[in-house]
Design a protein around this motif. Structure first.
Motif, mmCIF file in Angstrom:
data_model
loop_
_atom_site.group_PDB
_atom_site.id
_atom_site.type_symbol
_atom_site.label_atom_id
_atom_site.label_comp_id
_atom_site.label_asym_id
_atom_site.label_seq_id
_atom_site.Cartn_x
_atom_site.Cartn_y
_atom_site.Cartn_z
ATOM 1 N N ALA B 14 0.676 -1.423 0.083
ATOM 2 C CA ALA B 14 0.037 0.015 -0.135
ATOM 3 C C ALA B 14 0.697 1.213 0.078
ATOM 4 O O ALA B 14 0.349 2.276 -0.140
ATOM 5 C CB ALA B 14 -0.857 0.088 1.086
ATOM 6 N N ILE B 15 2.175 1.161 0.167
ATOM 7 C CA ILE B 15 2.936 2.400 0.333
ATOM 8 C C ILE B 15 3.006 3.112 -1.102
ATOM 9 O O ILE B 15 2.762 4.467 -1.123
ATOM 10 C CB ILE B 15 4.600 2.051 0.733
ATOM 11 C CG1 ILE B 15 4.336 1.345 1.862
ATOM 12 C CG2 ILE B 15 5.353 3.090 0.640
ATOM 13 C CD1 ILE B 15 5.738 0.917 2.469
ATOM 14 N N GLY B 16 3.407 2.195 -2.305
ATOM 15 C CA GLY B 16 3.657 2.805 -3.528
ATOM 16 C C GLY B 16 2.137 3.510 -3.970
ATOM 17 O O GLY B 16 2.115 4.612 -4.534
ATOM 18 N N ALA B 18 -0.288 4.633 -2.582
ATOM 19 C CA ALA B 18 -0.876 5.662 -1.999
ATOM 20 C C ALA B 18 0.114 6.938 -2.341
ATOM 21 O O ALA B 18 -0.390 8.320 -2.765
ATOM 22 C CB ALA B 18 -0.650 5.812 -0.600
ATOM 23 N N ILE B 19 1.324 6.946 -2.565
ATOM 24 C CA ILE B 19 2.391 7.954 -2.998
ATOM 25 C C ILE B 19 1.832 8.161 -4.306
ATOM 26 O O ILE B 19 1.961 9.721 -4.591
ATOM 27 C CB ILE B 19 3.702 7.380 -2.837
ATOM 28 C CG1 ILE B 19 4.094 7.226 -1.243
ATOM 29 C CG2 ILE B 19 4.546 8.574 -3.263
ATOM 30 C CD1 ILE B 19 5.550 6.592 -1.232
ATOM 31 N N VAL B 21 -1.058 8.027 -5.652
ATOM 32 C CA VAL B 21 -2.227 8.744 -5.565
ATOM 33 C C VAL B 21 -1.974 10.434 -5.236
ATOM 34 O O VAL B 21 -2.519 11.302 -5.881
ATOM 35 C CB VAL B 21 -3.419 8.295 -4.769
ATOM 36 C CG1 VAL B 21 -4.500 9.203 -4.607
ATOM 37 C CG2 VAL B 21 -3.982 6.895 -5.274
ATOM 38 N N GLY B 22 -1.238 10.472 -4.356
ATOM 39 C CA GLY B 22 -0.702 11.864 -3.978
ATOM 40 C C GLY B 22 -0.107 12.672 -4.808
ATOM 41 O O GLY B 22 -0.456 13.780 -5.131
ATOM 42 N N LEU B 23 0.915 12.066 -5.714
ATOM 43 C CA LEU B 23 1.442 12.728 -6.850
ATOM 44 C C LEU B 23 0.530 13.057 -7.741
ATOM 45 O O LEU B 23 0.487 14.215 -8.626
ATOM 46 C CB LEU B 23 2.736 11.764 -7.541
ATOM 47 C CG LEU B 23 3.920 11.453 -6.667
ATOM 48 C CD1 LEU B 23 4.623 10.247 -7.219
ATOM 49 C CD2 LEU B 23 4.769 12.695 -6.555
ATOM 50 N N ILE C 15 2.262 4.409 5.794
ATOM 51 C CA ILE C 15 3.442 5.441 5.291
ATOM 52 C C ILE C 15 2.958 6.325 4.046
ATOM 53 O O ILE C 15 3.226 7.250 4.088
ATOM 54 C CB ILE C 15 4.708 4.735 4.977
ATOM 55 C CG1 ILE C 15 5.182 3.819 6.426
ATOM 56 C CG2 ILE C 15 5.648 5.407 4.341
ATOM 57 C CD1 ILE C 15 6.429 2.842 6.055
ATOM 58 N N GLY C 16 2.566 5.378 2.914
ATOM 59 C CA GLY C 16 2.188 6.025 1.920
ATOM 60 C C GLY C 16 1.093 6.993 1.912
ATOM 61 O O GLY C 16 1.119 8.031 1.428
ATOM 62 N N PRO C 17 0.018 6.471 2.435
ATOM 63 C CA PRO C 17 -1.171 7.337 2.543
ATOM 64 C C PRO C 17 -0.834 8.833 3.222
ATOM 65 O O PRO C 17 -1.376 9.831 2.782
ATOM 66 C CB PRO C 17 -2.377 6.563 3.168
ATOM 67 C CG PRO C 17 -1.981 5.178 2.938
ATOM 68 C CD PRO C 17 -0.261 5.315 2.884
ATOM 69 N N ILE C 19 2.002 10.335 3.333
ATOM 70 C CA ILE C 19 2.793 10.875 2.310
ATOM 71 C C ILE C 19 2.012 11.712 1.445
ATOM 72 O O ILE C 19 2.121 12.987 0.798
ATOM 73 C CB ILE C 19 4.021 10.310 1.484
ATOM 74 C CG1 ILE C 19 5.082 9.617 2.641
ATOM 75 C CG2 ILE C 19 4.691 11.155 0.758
ATOM 76 C CD1 ILE C 19 6.161 8.778 2.356
ATOM 77 N N ALA C 20 0.957 10.851 0.699
ATOM 78 C CA ALA C 20 0.120 11.343 -0.174
ATOM 79 C C ALA C 20 -0.780 12.633 0.374
ATOM 80 O O ALA C 20 -0.972 13.504 -0.695
ATOM 81 C CB ALA C 20 -0.789 10.095 -0.635
#
Lengths: 70, 70, 70, 70, 70
Positions: B14-16, B18-19, B21-23, C15-17, C19-20
């Motif tokens: 889930a780390i990647g 989510a990042i 979606v943020g980008l 972690i990811g959410p 940062i997102a």
């Protein structure tokens, strides 16, 4: 401590491709926002990059089934 | 040390996404802030990129249930 | 070495959410700072992106209860 | 705790190449968005960089089969 | 828990070099997009940086064979 550790292999293999998809689509959105008429040229590049990055996670998905059921 | 380690597999998967979606949404917000009239062109690109990145975490969610209950 | 390793799964899934959410709200702040009159258009995009990214951490929260009590 | 830890090796080896593919194609998209006539010069550079980065993940894929079946 | 943990060593050794290759070629693409006539000067720099970064992953590849078969 119980549970199956094989899933961890797929999990980490999905970190990079997802970040790559985010970088590629962020650049695609920025490009279209700056030059809307360039969408036709940028779309195939974004789809190509997406497919090449996503392939690494699909490899991990296939290897998960190989390592889990073989 | 007790507990189930299977969840760690979903966690890292889930780390990647989510990042990503943020980008993607950060680029979408930046694009709309610069050119508000481009929102109609940018929205489908952002939703497409979101879906393609989120899929990798959904794969991890499905594999968690396979690895946990099979 | 004692303790429960299940929580580690939720931990990395957060972690990811996080940062997102940071990336999305940073872009939202930048957009409003550049064009204060665009706040009405940017707010729903920021909330949508926040919800879609946060969902991945909520999945990890739910899976923690499944892995901990089942 | 069950499962096969070999897949973790492939998984982490796929993180970097995927992020690299994302960075390369994001730069490629940005370059074409700024100068559409430069696509002919940028394409071979992007493909070369993609191949050189992806090779590291393919090494991991090959080593997985060596470590799993040998 | 079965499997060979040696591959994990190669895997983590490939994260950094791959991201480095992505950064180098992204900068190379950006440079050529901005000044197409500078490609002749930028190419040897990119290849040199690529070789120096990739070497670290090749070391990991060689060490994997030493640790796996010796």
């Amino acid at each position: 401590m119980t549970g199956d550790i094989t899933l961890l292999g797929y999990g980490v293999s999905a970190i990079g491709p997802a970040i790559a998809v985010g970088l590629i689509f962020a650049a695609y959105i920025n490009g279209v926002a700056r030059q809307p008429e360039a969408q036709g040229k940028l779309q195939p590049i974004a789809i190509l990059g997406f497919a090449l990055a996503e392939a690494l996670a699909i490899f991990g998905l296939v290897l998960f089934f190989i390592a889990f059921f073989v």
